[in-house]
Scaffold this active site. Structure first.
Site, PDB file in Angstrom:
ATOM      1  N   ALA A 137      18.010-134.561  69.946  1.00 50.37           N
ATOM      2  CA  ALA A 137      17.784-135.900  70.474  1.00 50.37           C
ATOM      3  C   ALA A 137      19.106-136.523  70.883  1.00 50.37           C
ATOM      4  CB  ALA A 137      17.122-136.778  69.424  1.00 50.37           C
TER       5      ALA A 137
ATOM      6  N   GLU B 218      18.863-141.132  65.080  1.00 58.35           N
ATOM      7  CA  GLU B 218      19.093-141.769  66.382  1.00 58.35           C
ATOM      8  C   GLU B 218      19.061-143.295  66.276  1.00 58.35           C
ATOM      9  OE1 GLU B 218      20.235-139.773  68.493  1.00 58.35           O
ATOM     10  OE2 GLU B 218      19.593-137.987  67.413  1.00 58.35           O
TER      11      GLU B 218
HETATM   12 ZN    ZN Z   1      24.061-138.183  66.414  1.00 64.32          ZN
END
Ligand code: ZN
Length: 1036
Positions: free
Chosen positions: A417, A453
């Site tokens: 991600a 994230e």
């Molecule tokens: Zn990271």
């Protein structure tokens, strides 16, 4: 950014980089003093100097002679290079002409076809060439690199605001753009140097103060070596004035994983395409000309024109959309706050979404392919995202900064991600979750990637590291908070106190125990080196050091310090010293005084970690001796290299220590160990008492004891293990196995410790044992006496396997929540039993697979499906392999697809393994990012290790071309294929292979050589010792 896995080495420092840095420090580039200018310069590494001061004195004279030679050589080289440039008719930096320029080799097929407005502003011809020659002579005279040839952008300009207008042509995968950059001039200069790579530039114009009219552009050129585009002006830009730079360009929406790239998926039998960006760390320059270094924060106003059948997304919400009659639409996004280029993002797709809103009014949407949204596969992620934003807002006491956050699930992505501010992108496998067919492990993976994230929305996006050397400042924090944030969602799971040890601490100490490791903070300059800093050392060691820091500061003071740090530096950049200063102040406020910078510099600027040896209590005066040395797996490597072999490594170590007896353990005391060897008085240390160091394994180091103390500890574990905490039981297991592997401890000690496991009801120590056994198993799995080892492990596992039994298939969500520890323990024990050949376990797996095949209903419990599939494939005939292969093709659930694919690598049949290896490179069958896992898993299979190794060497050119730029994938592949090679022959093959590919090969090869050398050495020195003990033990 969340990684899969990579292992890299410290980049070499070239003489040119040294010269560049020295010149900057001396201020010879005329940078005006000021906080921004100071932050932008490379930071001198004071502690490294401090640490090696005596060496430097000795070497001082030699170095100055060498430096003199280097400078002379550079001068000679530079003059040679300029002569070449001047002589070549079509050398790279000379493209003056008619303002139609291409960066690097790639030109879009329809270059100029999208709105190629003629905007001739660039002068070419003989005059420009003469000028160019004069300039080159001038730089030569000054003995300086011209501003475009330096690894970092010259600092005379600073972007304040970008207006970026894009048109995306999805039918031929090209895009065109017009960027207007408002520039502030800090030093007068005739050059505008900014990043631009692999694009075709149509026109360039520079205007003063927007209205005041143009500044003539003398010439422009690309300089591909540093991925910059240079605009040379007729006159200097003036200090303190603001200018507007306009560039019109076009480029490809590439079929790869970086910049603005495309990928596709199939919906109702029809292939659909999407375009999405991945800019971190240095790929924004492939999508628009920009100052592509994190320090150049600016505001951005983005507009995207696309066909109305698509929708577009970016960091900010859409302000207005303007529809055209021809079926096109332009989305104008709101202006961003101050931010860096690497987490800017956009996407053009035809996804659908679901949304939710946080208490503070942040709109959270999850975008994915329409079928996944309809199935509800994004609902779990959406739900925890809302809760996590609330968690972080409360923990950091800084609100989320943007009005919305979109999570985008894409089929193909180079990382798990990427944390783009307000538009985070996830590979589908790390965000979509179908509760009816996902295991706890998969749920945990998805959860932790999202927690990671989201942490970046603060650590990274709101406060950004000054430069990539301190990438661990954002990645270490995000990785640490994966555990803290998951504890918030699932309070009973004890992630930060327990699972952190096996997943992070034990894992990274394996890597960092190699002599070829590198410091967590590592110098980088060139774009090609920057990818390399995103490795497990930055992520996992970063996280482990932060946990150690939080623990010796006290968690609440640590939290206060972080709140201050984010508040002070929000919308700006910060370096590690900014963090240390803020934390020191927080400590001071509660009346404690520790020089955090002094302590932490030793941990972040030195590679590796110490092993502490506690010995004593032979005399009765309660005195113990504590000594420290650098832990290294292969002491031969250590002695080969004087820099590693000497005794210069020292750390200030917060050693917590406790004394215990059969029924009781004392409260812990902290001892700061800062010398090679120290004496300490421990009150109430009696003959039968044992000592335990590194309480709850909060410290980033190993602890060794004299044999007598080890015996007392083993005795304690056998009689009443609960006197010692769960984390320390796991820690003792991991330390013992690794100390033995490196030769600090007899081989039998870890195997003796293992014996108490038959009574161990906690997951963590089993997990630690299972992980520590894995590399040992790989060292032995092709030896003729392997069955002795195998039998010993089976004996240790048998009774717990019997006690726990198999799970049933009715896990519902509440059960998952309540019994995570129990289910994970059962899973771990079943995995050990099946992989070491427990007959009942094998039968059970075969029965479950047969039931699936005959009924065509999969009733295999979710949490053990991967184990059952793999065991079934390895034991049963080719039909089972074909059945799993068929299921791999037909399933649409991403979690299931992944474990089916990995199960195929478990076969004993070398033909099937070869077939799978060959199919793995077919992108239609196996996704690019999964192909690496196939090859690595075949290499873990003792029947396939040589096949994978051979396949890797034969296909290296193809693999390197495919993953070359995404360095972490390449190094994951290199280490995955080589780490279990352990014979002299394989070591020779590895060295020969590296020789034949010298130059272009990834630097991770030197790590591979060290690992294989250590494996070979262990076989030579300790294998027989281990087998002797095992034989004796089994006959007792
Ligand atoms: Zn990271």
């Amino acid at each position: 950014m969340a990684l899969e896995e990579k292992r890299e080495k410290r980049p070499p420092v070239t003489p040119m980089m040294i010269e560049e840095e020295a010149a900057l420090r001396n201020g010879s580039r005329g940078l005006p003093p000021g906080p921004w200018a100071e932050a932008a310069g490379p930071r001198p590494r004071t502690t490294e100097r401090h640490i090696a001061v005596h060496k430097r004195l000795v070497l001082g004279f030699a170095v100055s002679i060498l430096a003199l030679l280097a400078v002379t050589m550079i001068a000679v080289l530079l003059s040679v290079r300029f002569e070449e440039c001047g002589a070549a008719a079509d050398g790279p930096p000379r493209a003056g002409g008619n303002g139609s320029l291409s960066g690097a080799a790639r030109q879009p097929p329809g270059a100029g076809q999208p709105p190629g407005r003629p905007e001739e502003e660039v002068r070419g011809g003989e005059a420009a060439e003469e000028e160019e020659e004069e300039e080159e002579e001038e730089w030569q005279r000054r003995r300086e690199l011209p501003p475009w040839a330096r690894p970092r952008l010259p600092r005379h300009l600073r972007p304040l605001h970008y207006n970026l207008m894009l048109s995306a042509f999805m039918e031929n995968f090209t895009f065109s753009g017009e960027v207007n950059v408002q520039l502030e001039v800090r030093n007068a200069s005739r050059y505008i140097v900014l990043h631009a790579h692999r694009m075709h530039i149509e026109a360039v114009r520079v205007a003063e103060d927007k209205l005041a009219g143009g500044v003539r552009v003398a010439r422009t050129f690309f300089y591909p070596q540093t991925q910059v585009f240079v605009v040379v002006l007729n006159r200097s830009l003036e200090v303190q004035r603001s200018y507007n730079l306009k560039i019109i360009y076009n480029a490809l929406i590439e079929n790869e994983l970086l910049g603005f790239f495309r990928s596709s998926y199939v919906l109702h039998g029809e292939r659909r395409f999407l375009g999405v960006t991945q800019f971190s760390p240095t790929h924004a320059r492939k999508a628009f000309p920009c100052f592509d270094e994190p320090i150049y924060k600016a505001t951005f106003k983005i507009s995207i024109r696309h066909q109305a059948t698509y929708l577009s997304l970016s960091n900010m919400p859409v302000e207005t959309s303007v529809f055209e009659e021809d079926g096109w639409v332009t989305d104008h996004f709101s202006q961003t706050p101050l931010m860096s280029t690497y987490y800017l993002a956009w996407a053009v797709c035809n996804f659908t979404y679901r949304e939710t809103v946080t208490k503070s009014g942040v709109v959270v949407r999850l975008y994915a392919r329409p079928d996944a949204i309809r199935r509800g596969s994004g609902d779990y992620a959406l739900n925890i995202t809302r809760r996590l934003i609330e968690f972080y807002e409360d923990y950091f006491k800084v609100p989320y900064s943007l009005p919305k956050l979109d999570l985008l699930a894409v089929p193909k992505h180079p990382y798990a991600a990427m944390e783009n501010w307000g538009l985070s992108v996830f590979v589908e496998q790390r965000i979509l979750l179908d509760p009816s067919i996902s295991s706890i492990l998969y749920l945990l993976d998805v959860t932790m990637v999202i927690v990671h994230e989201l942490c970046h929305q603060w650590f990274g996006d709101l406060v950004t590291p000054v430069w990539w050397e301190d990438v661990w400042l954002k990645e270490g924090f995000a990785h640490y908070f994966e555990f803290v944030g998951t504890d918030y969602l699932y309070p009973g799971w004890n992630m930060e106190k327990q699972r952190f040890l096996t997943d992070v601490l034990h894992e990274v100490m394996l890597l960092d125990g190699l002599a070829s490791s590198h410091p967590v903070s590592q110098e980088v300059q060139q774009a090609s080196d920057i990818d390399r800093v995103f490795d497990w050392i930055a992520y996992k060691k970063g996280a482990a050091l932060i946990r150690m820091l939080a623990s010796f500061m006290g968690h609440s003071v640590f939290q206060m310090g972080l709140q201050d740090y984010l508040t002070i530096h929000k919308y700006g950049n910060a370096a590690r010293n900014d963090l240390w200063n803020t934390l020191s102040k927080a400590l001071k406020r509660v009346g404690k005084s520790v020089n955090i910078q002094e302590v932490m510099d030793q941990w972040t600027l030195q590679m590796g970690y110490p092993v502490i040896t506690i010995s004593g209590n032979e005399t009765t005066d309660n005195i113990i001796v504590i000594s420290q040395e650098r832990f290294v797996y292969d002491s031969d490597t250590k002695s080969k290299d004087p820099a590693h072999g000497d005794n210069s490594y020292l750390w200030q170590i917060p050693l917590t220590i406790a004394v215990g007896n059969t029924s009781h353990i004392s409260s812990e005391a902290i001892i700061w160990v800062s010398n090679k060897s120290e004496h300490h008085r421990i009150p109430a240390l009696e003959e039968a008492n044992w000592l335990l160091g590194n309480i709850n394994q909060t410290g980033y180091f190993r602890v060794n004891y004299d044999i007598r103390n080890w015996r007392l500890l083993i005795n304690q574990l056998t009689r009443n293990h609960e006197v010692i905490s769960v984390s320390n039981r796991a820690g003792l297991i991991d330390d013992a196995f690794n100390l033995a592997r490196a030769g600090y401890l007899p081989q039998n000690i870890p195997l003796e410790i293992m014996r108490y496991l038959s009574e161990e009801k906690d997951f963590l120590p089993w997990h630690a044992a299972s992980r520590a056994l894995y590399p040992l198993d790989k060292l032995l799995d092709r030896t003729e006496n392997y069955n002795i080892f195998n039998e010993y492990i089976l004996r240790q596992v048998a009774s717990m396997y019997l006690k726990l039994g198999w799970p049933t298939n009715n896990l519902n969500k509440s059960l998952v929540q309540a019994s995570y520890q129990h289910e994970e323990l059962r899973r771990e024990v079943i995995m050990l039993a099946c992989s070491f050949g427990n007959k009942h376990c094998h039968q059970q797996a075969a029965t479950l697979i047969s039931d699936w095949i005959s009924s065509n209903r999969n009733r295999i419990p979710l949490n053990v499906r991967d184990i059952v599939y793999c065991t079934g494939v390895s034991l049963m005939d080719e039909d089972v392999w074909e059945f799993i292969w068929m299921k791999f093709h037909s399933t649409t659930a991403v979690s299931e697809k992944k474990i089916l694919l990995e199960a195929l690598t478990c076969s004993d049949d070398r033909n099937l393994l070869n077939r799978l290896l060959n199919l793995s490179l077919n992108s239609e069958v196996v996704l690019d990012q999964d192909a690496i896992d196939v090859i690595i898993h075949v290499a873990r299979n003792p029947h396939g290790r040589d096949l994978a190794w051979k396949f890797f060497r034969e296909k290296w050119k193809i693999l390197n071309a495919r993953y070359g730029e995404a360095l972490f994938m390449n190094s994951k592949l290199v280490s995955g294929v080589t780490e279990f090679l352990n014979t002299e022959g394989e070591l020779r093959e590895l060295k020969n292979f590296i020789k034949s590919y010298e130059g272009g090969a990834a630097v991770s090869f030197s790590r591979a050589v060290e690992t294989v050398e250590a494996n070979v050495r262990w076989q030579r020195l300790y294998k027989e010792e281990l087998f002797q003990w095992l034989r004796k033990s089994l006959t007792q």
